[in-house]
Design a protein around this motif. Sequence first.
Motif, PDB file in Angstrom:
ATOM      1  N   LYS A  19       0.822  -1.221   0.000  1.00 11.63           N
ATOM      2  CA  LYS A  19       0.000   0.000   0.000  1.00 11.63           C
ATOM      3  C   LYS A  19       0.854   1.270   0.000  1.00 11.63           C
ATOM      4  CE  LYS A  19      -3.839  -2.327   0.605  1.00 11.63           C
ATOM      5  NZ  LYS A  19      -4.685  -2.603  -0.524  1.00 11.63           N
ATOM      6  N   LYS A  78      -1.567   4.353   1.051  1.00 13.32           N
ATOM      7  CA  LYS A  78      -3.005   4.469   0.811  1.00 13.32           C
ATOM      8  C   LYS A  78      -3.756   3.494   1.700  1.00 13.32           C
ATOM      9  CE  LYS A  78      -2.851   6.094  -3.904  1.00 13.32           C
ATOM     10  NZ  LYS A  78      -3.355   5.949  -5.260  1.00 13.32           N
ATOM     11  N   GLY A 111      -7.805   2.695   1.759  1.00 17.22           N
ATOM     12  CA  GLY A 111      -9.116   3.024   1.212  1.00 17.22           C
ATOM     13  C   GLY A 111      -9.013   4.257   0.330  1.00 17.22           C
ATOM     14  N   ASP A 112      -9.821   5.266   0.631  1.00 22.57           N
ATOM     15  CA  ASP A 112      -9.814   6.512  -0.137  1.00 22.57           C
ATOM     16  C   ASP A 112      -8.826   7.536   0.391  1.00 22.57           C
ATOM     17  OD1 ASP A 112     -11.804   5.499  -1.747  1.00 22.57           O
ATOM     18  OD2 ASP A 112     -13.433   6.398  -0.594  1.00 22.57           O
ATOM     19  N   PHE A 113      -8.112   7.205   1.458  1.00 19.61           N
ATOM     20  CA  PHE A 113      -7.203   8.152   2.096  1.00 19.61           C
ATOM     21  C   PHE A 113      -5.773   7.980   1.597  1.00 19.61           C
ATOM     22  CE2 PHE A 113     -10.497   7.613   5.387  1.00 19.61           C
ATOM     23  CZ  PHE A 113     -10.869   8.936   5.560  1.00 19.61           C
TER      24      PHE A 113
END
Length: 121
Positions: free
Chosen positions: A63, A89, A91-93
């Motif tokens: 990630k 990263k 999720g969306d963060f």
Amino acid sequence: MELQFPIRRKGLYLGTEVGEKWWKRYTRDKFFARGNGEYWFDDSAFYFRRYLTKKPIQIPFDKVVEVKLGRSHAGRWLLRVQVLKIIWKKGDFLLSSGFLVTKNPLELESILADIRQRIYV
């Protein structure tokens, strides 16, 4: 080189920022509390366990977007030492977690190179 028993070293967790903005702190999944503890990493992730906690925070290398050095993180300035920043990263963060892993610049460069090697495999 694969480590069978990763070496644990003392360090300081400075917090996790959202979008590399020092005023936006990531507060979920036990990433909010700063503190002293121990860190280690293997081929799959970077771990940091704060003292008086049982489970470490974990940053999977698959990630991770980037690893870099800086003089400040999450509103804390460290003038004489550099901070290891792991950009990743979840999720969306887009998150940036900061760690003080050593005060020795040569050792820090070695740790940085070792982590980068595991990320870009």
